[in-house]
Design a protein around this motif. Structure first.
Motif, mmCIF file in Angstrom:
data_model
loop_
_atom_site.group_PDB
_atom_site.id
_atom_site.type_symbol
_atom_site.label_atom_id
_atom_site.label_comp_id
_atom_site.label_asym_id
_atom_site.label_seq_id
_atom_site.Cartn_x
_atom_site.Cartn_y
_atom_site.Cartn_z
ATOM 1 N N ASP A 73 -6.291 -13.502 12.934
ATOM 2 C CA ASP A 73 -7.213 -12.392 12.655
ATOM 3 C C ASP A 73 -6.612 -11.474 11.596
ATOM 4 O O ASP A 73 -7.307 -10.974 10.703
ATOM 5 N N ALA A 74 -5.293 -11.250 11.728
ATOM 6 C CA ALA A 74 -4.606 -10.296 10.856
ATOM 7 C C ALA A 74 -4.377 -10.863 9.468
ATOM 8 O O ALA A 74 -4.702 -10.218 8.462
ATOM 9 N N ALA B 82 -0.225 -2.383 8.967
ATOM 10 C CA ALA B 82 -1.439 -2.066 9.729
ATOM 11 C C ALA B 82 -2.019 -3.327 10.349
ATOM 12 O O ALA B 82 -2.500 -3.322 11.489
ATOM 13 N N ALA B 83 -1.989 -4.416 9.595
ATOM 14 C CA ALA B 83 -2.537 -5.682 10.093
ATOM 15 C C ALA B 83 -1.747 -6.191 11.295
ATOM 16 O O ALA B 83 -2.318 -6.515 12.345
ATOM 17 N N ILE B 84 -0.436 -6.249 11.159
ATOM 18 C CA ILE B 84 0.361 -6.817 12.245
ATOM 19 C C ILE B 84 0.408 -5.882 13.456
ATOM 20 O O ILE B 84 0.674 -6.314 14.588
ATOM 21 N N SER B 85 0.109 -4.602 13.228
ATOM 22 C CA SER B 85 0.105 -3.661 14.352
ATOM 23 C C SER B 85 -0.883 -4.069 15.427
ATOM 24 O O SER B 85 -0.660 -3.841 16.618
ATOM 25 N N ARG B 86 -1.988 -4.699 15.012
ATOM 26 C CA ARG B 86 -3.013 -5.094 15.970
ATOM 27 C C ARG B 86 -2.576 -6.307 16.790
ATOM 28 O O ARG B 86 -3.041 -6.510 17.910
ATOM 29 N N SER C 53 -9.760 -9.176 11.800
ATOM 30 C CA SER C 53 -9.320 -7.851 12.213
ATOM 31 C C SER C 53 -9.827 -6.788 11.250
ATOM 32 O O SER C 53 -9.504 -6.812 10.057
ATOM 33 N N GLY C 54 -10.582 -5.830 11.781
ATOM 34 C CA GLY C 54 -11.083 -4.744 10.947
ATOM 35 C C GLY C 54 -9.966 -3.926 10.331
ATOM 36 O O GLY C 54 -10.016 -3.572 9.146
ATOM 37 N N HIS C 55 -8.933 -3.601 11.118
ATOM 38 C CA HIS C 55 -7.797 -2.861 10.571
ATOM 39 C C HIS C 55 -7.211 -3.583 9.363
ATOM 40 O O HIS C 55 -6.866 -2.957 8.348
ATOM 41 N N SER C 56 -7.072 -4.906 9.480
ATOM 42 C CA SER C 56 -6.468 -5.692 8.408
ATOM 43 C C SER C 56 -7.338 -5.671 7.158
ATOM 44 O O SER C 56 -6.845 -5.491 6.035
ATOM 45 N N VAL C 57 -8.628 -5.863 7.342
ATOM 46 C CA VAL C 57 -9.546 -5.927 6.214
ATOM 47 C C VAL C 57 -9.660 -4.560 5.534
ATOM 48 O O VAL C 57 -9.546 -4.439 4.307
ATOM 49 N N VAL D 243 2.052 0.539 -0.843
ATOM 50 C CA VAL D 243 0.761 0.556 -0.140
ATOM 51 C C VAL D 243 0.405 -0.821 0.397
ATOM 52 O O VAL D 243 -0.204 -0.937 1.472
ATOM 53 N N ARG D 244 0.785 -1.868 -0.323
ATOM 54 C CA ARG D 244 0.537 -3.215 0.217
ATOM 55 C C ARG D 244 1.382 -3.470 1.459
ATOM 56 O O ARG D 244 0.927 -4.120 2.414
ATOM 57 N N GLY D 245 2.590 -2.937 1.472
ATOM 58 C CA GLY D 245 3.425 -3.060 2.665
ATOM 59 C C GLY D 245 2.817 -2.339 3.849
ATOM 60 O O GLY D 245 2.825 -2.852 4.982
ATOM 61 N N TRP D 246 2.263 -1.147 3.615
ATOM 62 C CA TRP D 246 1.604 -0.420 4.693
ATOM 63 C C TRP D 246 0.395 -1.188 5.215
ATOM 64 O O TRP D 246 0.132 -1.213 6.422
ATOM 65 N N ALA D 247 -0.361 -1.825 4.309
ATOM 66 C CA ALA D 247 -1.525 -2.600 4.739
ATOM 67 C C ALA D 247 -1.107 -3.767 5.622
ATOM 68 O O ALA D 247 -1.759 -4.074 6.631
ATOM 69 N N GLU D 248 -0.022 -4.414 5.266
ATOM 70 C CA GLU D 248 0.455 -5.532 6.082
ATOM 71 C C GLU D 248 0.961 -5.039 7.435
ATOM 72 O O GLU D 248 0.791 -5.713 8.463
#
Length: 513
Positions: free
Chosen positions: A487-488, A473-477, A442-446, A466-471
C-alpha cells in the motif's frame, strides 16, 4: 519478494534520520519580510481557471497627483496616527504575505470539522448536508478528501487572483503610499511592487468567499477576519482605499469562477447511499474475490466517499490512466510475506517506529495529511522568502497535485476494495485507529508523495529532504499497522506519477521563463 520488502523498509528507515520534529503551533512565528524576487512579468503567467491575467476588468486608478488620491493619502495618515494596540498587533499578524495566514485559517477550520458524525440513538447515521449545515450533524465532516479539495480551491483562487493583480500592477504602475509620502512609515520591509490593485485584498476576499462556501457555519468568523485583514492593509501604509477596492473586485471574480467549478466537480456525489456502496463492494468481490469490511466500532454503514475517485481532476483527464497495478492475491507469497512483516513490526515495536507512526498520524481533530504538507510548505515559503505571487503558485500547484493524487488513490481504493491488515490477520492490533475505507493504496503515501514532488520542483535544494519525509510518512502507516507495505510503496509511486502532470503544467505557465 520478502527480501525486496525488507530492502524497501530499510531504505525508508534511512530517511528517518532527516525527519523534523513535529512542532505545530497555531500560527507560524514570522513577520513581514523582504522578497527575494518581484516577478514583474507575473501578470503574463497562465492562470489555472481564468483565461489570462487580463480576463477580469479592472479600471485604471486615479493619478497620484489627483485630489482624489491625495485625499486617500490623507486618510491613510490619519488612521495610522490613531492606531490602537490591537490594530498594531493585527498589522503585525497579517504581514505582507497574508496568503500564508489564510492557508493557516483553512487548516484551523479543517481540524475543527475533522470529526466523525456520531450515530443516532437508533444506531443509524445521518450524513452532513450542505443544504442544512447546522445539522445535526454539522456540515462539513472535513476528512482528507474534503480537506484536500478545500485547500485546492482556496489556493487556486488566490493564485489566479494574484496573476490578475500583477497584470494590472505593472500596467498601471501606481506606487505605494509610503513611496509617495515620506511621512508614511511602512509596517514591513519595503519593496517596489506597485500597490494597485492590492494583492492582500485579492487574497482576503477570495479566501473568505471560498472558505465560507466550504465551511458555511463559519461565515461570521471569516467575515471578521477579512475585515481585520483589509483594515491592516490600510494601516500598514502600503495601500490606499482604492487599491483595496480594486483587489476586492478581483477576489470576488476569481472566487466566483472557482466555486462554479466546485459546484460541478462531482464532490456532492462522492458520499454515496448504502445501496451504491454495497454495489461497489460487490463489483470488487466479483472481480477479485475479496472485499474490504468495515471493522469500526460503532460501524458506519457506508465507507468514506466511495465516489471521490470520480471527482474532476485538475491536471488529468482520465483517472484510470493513473490507476496502479492490482495488489497481491490473498494466497500469494508476496501477501504472506507482508503478513509476517506486519506481525514482526507489531511484536517488536520500537520507540522510533512508534514516534514516526504518531508523528504522521494526522487523524481526527487534526488538519489531515494534506494539511500537514501545507504546514510544511508554509514554513519553506517563509524560509525562502517567496513573494505573495510565488507563495500562491506554490500552494496552488501543490494542492492541485494533492487533490488529484487523492482522487487517484480513492479510485484505486474502491476499485480494488482491498482488505486491511486488521481484517486479514487474526488478533492483530494497530497503534492507530482503523480508517473507514479500503486499504490499497495508502492515502498518506499518495498525498505525501504528490506534495513532496511539487515542493521538490519549487525548492530543488530541498528535494532530498521533502522526498525523505514523504517516504517516512508512507512507512509510518505500516509501522502503525494500518497498511500493508505494498500500500505504501505503490502509493508513493502513484503520488509521484500523478504529481508529474501538475508539475508539467506548472513548467508551462511562464513562471520559469
Amino acid at each position: 519478494m520478502r527480501n525486496k520488502i525488507l530492502t524497501l523498509i530499510s531504505t525508508f528507515g534511512l530517511v528517518v534520520l532527516v525527519s523534523c520534529e513535529k512542532d505545530t503551533p497555531r500560527y507560524l512565528p514570522y513577520e513581514g519580510y523582504s522578497f527575494t524576487e518581484l516577478n514583474e512579468n507575473g501578470g503574463d503567467w497562465t492562470p489555472v481557471l481564468e483565461d489570462s491575467g487580463a480576463s477580469i476588468a479592472v479600471d485604471a486608478p486615479n493619478a497620484t497627483d489627483s485630489q482624489a488620491y491625495q485625499d486617500e493619502l490623507a486618510e491613510v495618515k490619519q488612521v495610522m496616527d490613531n492606531m490602537t494596540s490591537e490594530q498594531k498587533k493585527a498589522v503585525k499578524y497579517w504581514t505582507n504575505n497574508p496568503a500564508i495566514r489564510w492557508n493557516e485559517i483553512a487548516l484551523e477550520l479543517i481540524a475543527k470539522y475533522n470529526l466523525i458524525p456520531g450515530p443516532n440513538a437508533d444506531g443509524s447515521y445521518t450524513l452532513p448536508n450542505q443544504a442544512n449545515p447546522e445539522g445535526p450533524p454539522a456540515f462539513p465532516f472535513a476528512h482528507p478528501p474534503y480537506a484536500c479539495r478545500a485547500l485546492a480551491y482556496i489556493s487556486v483562487a488566490q493564485f489566479d487572483g494574484l496573476i490578475t493583480a500583477w497584470h494590472y500592477k505593472y500596467e498601471y504602475n501606481r506606487a505605494a503610499p509610503y513611496q509617495l509620502d515620506e511621512a508614511i512609515d511602512y509596517a514591513y520591509e519595503e519593496n517596489d511592487i506597485p500597490s494597485y490593485p492590492s494583492d492582500g485584498a485579492v487574497i482576503a476576499r477570495a479566501s473568505r468567499n471560498i472558505l465560507t462556501a466550504m465551511f458555511p457555519l463559519e461565515a461570521e468568523y471569516l467575515q471578521g477576519l477579512e475585515e481585520e485583514n483589509l483594515e491592516s492593509l490600510l494601516l500598514s501604509g502600503g495601500y490606499v482605499k482604492s487599491d483595496i477596492d480594486a483587489g476586492l473586485v478581483i477576489g470576488d471574480a476569481v472566487a466566483t469562477t472557482g466555486l462554479a467549478r466546485a459546484a460541478n466537480d462531482g464532490m456532492k456525489n462522492a458520499q454515496t447511499p448504502k445501496a451504491v456502496s454495497d454495489s461497489i463492494k460487490q463489483a470488487a468481490y466479483d472481480r477479485f474475490g475479496w472485499a474490504w469490511d468495515n471493522l469500526e466500532i460503532p460501524e458506519r454503514p457506508v465507507g468514506l466517499t466511495p465516489l471521490f475517485g470520480k471527482v474532476t481532476m485538475w491536471s488529468i483527464d482520465d483517472v484510470e490512466s493513473v490507476r496502479p497495478i492490482a495488489p497481491p492475491q490473498l494466497d500469494s507469497q508476496e501477501f504472506l510475506d507482508d503478513v509476517e512483516l506486519l506481525k514482526d513490526f507489531a511484536r517488536n515495536m520500537t520507540d522510533e517506529h512508534r514516534r514516526i507512526a504518531n508523528f504522521w498520524q494526522d487523524g481526527l481533530g487534526t488538519y489531515t495529511p494534506p494539511g500537514h504538507w501545507n504546514r510544511i510548505a508554509n514554513e519553506m515559503i517563509v524560509e525562502h522568502q517567496l513573494n505573495p505571487l510565488q507563495t500562491t503558485r506554490t500552494l496552488a500547484y501543490m494542492n492541485m497535485a494533492i487533490m488529484d493524487s487523492g482522487i487517484s488513490c480513492w479510485d484505486a481504493k474502491y476499485y480494488y476494495h482491498y482488505p486491511r491488515p486488521i481484517q486479514m490477520i487474526d488478533n492483530f492490533e494497530t497503534i492507530a485507529g482503523t480508517p473507514n475505507f479500503p486499504s490499497y493504496t495508502s492515502g498518506h503515501s499518495v498525498f505525501s508523495a504528490a506534495a513532496s514532488e511539487v515542493l521538490a520542483y519549487i525548492f530543488p535544494d530541498e528535494a532530498a529532504k521533502v522526498r525523505g519525509w514523504a517516504e517516512e510518512a508512507a512507512i509510518s502507516r505500516v509501522y502503525g499497522g494500518i497498511h500493508w507495505s505494498f500500500d505504501a510503496f505503490v502509493g508513493t509511486d502513484q503520488g509521484r506519477e500523478v504529481a508529474q502532470y501538475t508539475i508539467d503544467r506548472a513548467k508551462a505557465d511562464g513562471a520559469d521563463n
